[in-house]
Design a protein around this motif. Structure first.
Motif, short mmCIF file in Angstrom:
data_model
loop_
_atom_site.label_atom_id
_atom_site.label_comp_id
_atom_site.label_asym_id
_atom_site.label_seq_id
_atom_site.Cartn_x
_atom_site.Cartn_y
_atom_site.Cartn_z
N ILE A 43 21.50 -19.10 52.98
CA ILE A 43 20.92 -18.10 53.88
C ILE A 43 20.05 -17.12 53.10
O ILE A 43 18.93 -16.78 53.51
CB ILE A 43 22.03 -17.36 54.65
CG1 ILE A 43 22.78 -18.33 55.56
CG2 ILE A 43 21.45 -16.22 55.47
CD1 ILE A 43 24.02 -17.74 56.21
N LEU A 44 20.57 -16.66 51.96
CA LEU A 44 19.80 -15.72 51.14
C LEU A 44 18.51 -16.37 50.64
O LEU A 44 17.46 -15.73 50.61
CB LEU A 44 20.66 -15.24 49.97
CG LEU A 44 21.82 -14.31 50.33
CD1 LEU A 44 22.75 -14.13 49.13
CD2 LEU A 44 21.29 -12.96 50.80
N ALA A 45 18.58 -17.63 50.25
CA ALA A 45 17.38 -18.33 49.79
C ALA A 45 16.37 -18.45 50.92
O ALA A 45 15.16 -18.28 50.71
CB ALA A 45 17.75 -19.71 49.27
N ALA A 46 16.83 -18.73 52.13
CA ALA A 46 15.94 -18.81 53.28
C ALA A 46 15.27 -17.47 53.58
O ALA A 46 14.13 -17.42 54.07
CB ALA A 46 16.71 -19.30 54.50
N ALA A 70 20.16 -10.62 56.79
CA ALA A 70 19.73 -11.19 58.07
C ALA A 70 19.56 -10.09 59.11
O ALA A 70 18.62 -10.10 59.92
CB ALA A 70 20.73 -12.24 58.54
N ALA A 71 20.47 -9.11 59.10
CA ALA A 71 20.35 -7.98 60.02
C ALA A 71 19.13 -7.13 59.66
O ALA A 71 18.41 -6.66 60.53
CB ALA A 71 21.62 -7.14 59.98
N GLY A 72 18.92 -6.93 58.37
CA GLY A 72 17.79 -6.12 57.94
C GLY A 72 16.46 -6.72 58.35
O GLY A 72 15.52 -5.99 58.75
N HIS A 73 16.33 -8.03 58.28
CA HIS A 73 15.09 -8.70 58.66
C HIS A 73 15.01 -8.95 60.17
O HIS A 73 14.04 -9.55 60.63
CB HIS A 73 14.96 -10.02 57.91
CG HIS A 73 14.59 -9.85 56.47
ND1 HIS A 73 13.31 -9.51 56.07
CD2 HIS A 73 15.32 -9.96 55.33
CE1 HIS A 73 13.27 -9.44 54.75
NE2 HIS A 73 14.47 -9.70 54.28
N ALA A 99 26.20 -13.39 66.19
CA ALA A 99 26.67 -12.32 67.07
C ALA A 99 26.68 -10.98 66.36
O ALA A 99 26.33 -9.95 66.95
CB ALA A 99 28.07 -12.66 67.58
N ASP A 100 27.03 -10.97 65.08
CA ASP A 100 27.11 -9.74 64.31
C ASP A 100 25.75 -9.07 64.16
O ASP A 100 25.64 -7.85 64.16
CB ASP A 100 27.72 -10.03 62.94
CG ASP A 100 27.91 -8.78 62.12
OD1 ASP A 100 28.52 -7.82 62.62
OD2 ASP A 100 27.42 -8.73 60.97
N ILE A 101 24.70 -9.87 64.01
CA ILE A 101 23.36 -9.30 63.81
C ILE A 101 22.57 -9.24 65.12
O ILE A 101 21.38 -8.93 65.11
CB ILE A 101 22.56 -10.11 62.77
CG1 ILE A 101 22.28 -11.53 63.27
CG2 ILE A 101 23.28 -10.12 61.44
CD1 ILE A 101 21.38 -12.32 62.34
N ALA A 102 23.24 -9.52 66.24
CA ALA A 102 22.62 -9.47 67.57
C ALA A 102 21.46 -10.45 67.71
O ALA A 102 20.45 -10.15 68.34
CB ALA A 102 22.17 -8.04 67.90
N ALA A 103 21.61 -11.64 67.09
CA ALA A 103 20.59 -12.68 67.25
C ALA A 103 20.65 -13.26 68.66
O ALA A 103 21.69 -13.23 69.32
CB ALA A 103 20.80 -13.78 66.22
N ILE A 104 19.53 -13.78 69.11
CA ILE A 104 19.47 -14.34 70.47
C ILE A 104 20.15 -15.69 70.55
O ILE A 104 20.80 -16.01 71.55
CB ILE A 104 18.00 -14.44 70.93
CG1 ILE A 104 17.37 -13.04 70.96
CG2 ILE A 104 17.89 -15.10 72.29
CD1 ILE A 104 15.88 -13.05 71.24
N GLY A 105 20.01 -16.51 69.50
CA GLY A 105 20.62 -17.82 69.57
C GLY A 105 20.66 -18.52 68.23
O GLY A 105 20.05 -18.07 67.25
#
Length: 430
Positions: A43-46, A70-73, A99-105
């Motif tokens: 994930i960090l690499a992505a 992921a939340a920051g971006h 869910a933690d970062i409030a992503a849509i899907g």
């Protein structure tokens, strides 16, 4: 998403939708991924972080870092390539991360030739999609981060090199009529706004201006307040000419109140490009490669905070409440400082790492638990740019009698503040 033939077209689609600025993140786990730590590195690499060699520290912290970045971006959609190779518990953790970062899907790419991977087939409430439906993610619009405005803007003109006393007159003589009128309107706006700001500081009221001693004493606290105001003006300027106009209008307004804001530019050519923020998009991108949110945040604050260093002895350690929730502002004792949009993901990521639930107290130390001092953390974040966390160059004064007050932020821009009452010939001996 089922892709039983694992077609090259799907690989092309993934490359096309992998646009972090549009909120889409494509994660490609390495073969054999079976632990949260290894998946966190993917994930960090992505996200563009430097994970080779892997970050130092305990591996159990890597997942929290991945979630924070992921939340920051502000990732809206997670796309997990070859998700059929992941164990069920990691699939569950990815859903929890979304869910933690409030992503849509979350999109799980399943290229297994069979009916579907068991870990994915057992998911409740899922919809099976085709590869072409990935194209819907390209319709996700780029985010527009908050960027405060600080007054009118002018076109990128070739401004006259005159000082603030004759700058306005020189512009009226040399610029075309249309540009001249717009520039003069902007100059008047900043001139009047600076005078209003001075009254609001309550440092130069009617009892102070006639008293030379009190006026001189007011310049020291005024230099810190002025640093924050100028940072807000310069950081929101669109180009060097925009910043120079704001400086000249500010100088004229201060001069009317008996205060000289002396400016010695980096070169004799104006406008001075050194007035704005050193935190350019390229610099912010390099800082964002750092895995440590603490080091990246310290580097960002070092480059934008006007109240650090020897020129401001009243500086205190930063706390969580100093950062706006959306990363758009740094709050100081003398007002907010705008953060460039390119650096806001860094501050959001560090806020999320410290306060993932939003329940932490505002006075929580920003670098709590870090062994290194903020200056050393900043040096870590700036190391890829070969920058340092030292205060920066101090200008040699061309006029020996001018011994004005200035924060380190002001000195890096060739600025010093002095009451007219204290300007007198100086022999050079102290």
């Amino acid at each position: 998403m089922r892709d039983p033939h694992d077609t090259p077209a799907t690989r092309t689609l993934l490359e096309r939708v992998d646009q972090l600025d549009r909120g889409v993140l494509v994660v490609r786990p390495v073969p054999g991924t079976s632990s949260p730590a290894v998946l966190a590195l993917a994930i960090l690499a992505a996200l563009g972080k430097q994970v080779d060699p892997p970050p130092r520290g305990l591996t159990r912290h890597w997942w929290a870092l991945a979630c924070a970045w992921a939340a920051g971006h502000q990732v809206d959609y997670l796309v997990i390539d070859r998700a059929h190779t992941l164990p069920a518990r990691l699939i569950t953790q990815l859903i929890e991360l979304a869910a933690d970062i409030a992503a849509i899907g979350v999109w799980f790419i399943d290229p297994s030739p069979q009916a579907g991977a068991p870990a994915l087939a057992d998911l409740a409430g899922v919809t099976v999609q085709t590869p072409l439906q990935l194209l819907n993610l390209t319709l996700n619009q780029p985010g527009r981060p908050a960027q405060p405005s600080a007054g009118p803007h002018i076109a990128p003109l070739d401004l006259p090199p005159d000082g603030f006393l004759t700058f306005r007159y020189a512009c009226q003589r040399r610029l075309p009529a249309g540009e001249r009128a717009r520039l003069d309107d902007a100059w008047l706006w900043f001139f009047d706004d600076t005078r209003w700001w001075l009254r609001k500081t309550q440092l130069l009221d009617e009892t102070v201006r006639p008293d030379p001693r009190r006026l001189i004493a007011a310049t020291l606290p005024l230099s810190a307040m002025l640093s924050v105001r100028l940072a807000a003006l310069f950081y929101t300027a669109r180009h060097p000419a925009d910043a120079m106009l704001r400086l000249r209008a500010t100088q004229a307004a201060l001069f009317r109140e008996g205060i000289l804001l002396h400016h010695e530019p980096r070169s004799h050519e104006l406008p001075d490009p050194g007035l704005g923020s050193r935190l350019t998009p390229d610099v912010a991108a390099a800082i964002s490669h750092t895995v440590s949110t603490a080091a990246a945040t310290a580097a960002v604050l070092h480059l934008i905070n006007p109240l650090t260093g020897l020129g401001y002895p009243g500086a205190r350690p930063p706390v969580l409440g100093d950062l706006a929730a959306d990363g758009s502002q740094l709050r100081t004792a003398h007002g907010p400082v705008p953060v460039p949009a390119c650096a806001q993901p860094v501050l959001r990521a560090h806020r999320h790492l410290l306060d993932p639930t939003g329940a932490a107290a505002p006075d929580t130390a920003l670098f709590a638990g870090e062994r290194a001092a903020p200056r050393d953390l900043a040096a870590q974040g700036l190391r890829p740019l070969k920058l340092t966390s030292d205060p920066g160059p101090r200008y040699r004064r061309s006029r020996a009698y001018l011994r004005g007050h200035a924060t380190d932020w002001m000195r890096r821009r060739g600025l010093e503040l002095c009451a007219l009452a204290e300007m007198q010939p100086w022999s050079g001996h102290q």
